[in-house]
Design an enzyme around this catalytic site. Structure first.
Site, mmCIF file in Angstrom:
data_model
loop_
_atom_site.group_PDB
_atom_site.id
_atom_site.type_symbol
_atom_site.label_atom_id
_atom_site.label_comp_id
_atom_site.label_asym_id
_atom_site.label_seq_id
_atom_site.Cartn_x
_atom_site.Cartn_y
_atom_site.Cartn_z
ATOM 1 N N ASP A 103 -60.716 65.061 -6.176
ATOM 2 C CA ASP A 103 -60.199 64.413 -7.390
ATOM 3 C C ASP A 103 -60.592 62.933 -7.405
ATOM 4 O O ASP A 103 -60.876 62.341 -6.359
ATOM 5 C CB ASP A 103 -58.668 64.498 -7.429
ATOM 6 C CG ASP A 103 -58.193 65.944 -7.512
ATOM 7 O OD1 ASP A 103 -58.973 66.796 -7.956
ATOM 8 O OD2 ASP A 103 -57.031 66.187 -7.127
HETATM 9 N N1 URA Z 1 -56.648 69.206 -3.334
HETATM 10 C C1 URA Z 1 -56.286 68.365 -4.326
HETATM 11 O O1 URA Z 1 -55.222 68.513 -4.912
HETATM 12 N N2 URA Z 1 -57.131 67.364 -4.648
HETATM 13 C C2 URA Z 1 -58.294 67.154 -4.014
HETATM 14 O O2 URA Z 1 -59.025 66.216 -4.358
HETATM 15 C C3 URA Z 1 -58.670 68.030 -2.989
HETATM 16 C C4 URA Z 1 -57.827 69.053 -2.674
#
Ligand code: URA
Length: 250
Positions: A103
């Site tokens: 993310d």
């Molecule tokens: N899980 C998440 O919620 N976000 C990420 O960036 C990676 C794994």
């Protein structure tokens, strides 16, 4: 492998396909010490020697980078509005892509390569590649919550997560943990904690399959995978039914 001369030069960032065609026409390229003005000539990347203005151009088929992704950057190849993780990497090959996705606000280990078959192996749901995250939460976890997270939680209707490993790092406060998951669902870590009514306030990927984030890489820094890491990746994908396709490409 064999590749057309213009593609060879474009792949090695000598110029765009149009630019390299002009360079070839201008007689600036030699193949095995003979000036070659034909863009379509086939080059054997292992045996043929290509010179551009008398300087050797070696062919690199695959590149592998470990990036310590900073917050605020999106995991994509390109975007019309904002920079992506690929804008942080200066490479020879222009066909790189991130393996999987973090993310925008997640930091940490991201593998970047142009080896599609390797990526396919690592992202295959069949492979269950381990992903270890360091997590900070808005509030403490109880024993009961920890147990639920380890056993599996519903992150949406009819979707329960597979068993995971959870290690509390700051007992008895219980707001910092290492979570290892073996699948890769969308926003999985955040949604797992939301399932026990906790919000992730900081998320960092520490490990991806056999790769561990290099502690000497600051946020935003990257480096090429070393021989040892490439070997580890090769070994790691060996035990799958996709071994044949994957190892051929490393
Ligand atoms: N899980 C998440 O919620 N976000 C990420 O960036 C990676 C794994």
């Amino acid at each position: 492998m064999t590749v057309r001369l213009d593609k060879y030069l474009a792949d090695m960032s000598v110029g765009t396909r149009t630019e390299v065609k002009k360079i070839i026409k201008a007689g600036r390229i030699q193949v095995n010490n003979i000036v070659t003005k034909d863009s379509s000539v086939k080059i054997n990347t292992e045996n043929d020697r290509v010179l551009f203005d008398n300087a050797p151009v070696l062919y690199i088929e695959y590149e592998y980078y470990m990036l310590n992704k900073p917050a605020g950057i999106i995991t994509a190849v390109s975007d019309s509005k904002e920079p992506t993780v690929l804008n942080l990497i200066s490479s020879v090959r222009k066909d790189l892509f991130p393996v999987g996705r973090l993310d925008r606000d997640t930091v940490g280990l991201l593998l970047i390569t142009n080896n599609g078959k390797l990526a396919h192996c690592l992202l295959s749901p069949k492979k269950h590649v381990d992903k270890k995250y360091y997590v900070e939460l808005d509030a403490s976890l109880t024993q009961e919550m920890c147990q639920k997270l380890r056993e599996g939680v519903f992150i949406e209707k009819n979707v329960i997560t597979a068993p995971a490993e959870l290690e509390i790092l700051d007992a008895p406060v219980c707001k910092k943990a290492l979570l290892t998951i073996h699948e890769g669902r969308f926003h999985q870590v955040k949604r797992m904690f939301l399932a026990v009514e906790r919000k992730v306030v900081f998320l960092k990927r520490m490990e991806f399959g056999p790769l561990k984030l290099d502690k000497t890489l600051n946020c935003g820094e990257y480096r090429k995978l070393n021989e040892k890491e490439l070997k580890l990746l090769e070994e790691y994908i060996k035990d799958t039914e996709m071994e044949e396709i994957c190892t051929r490409e490393l």
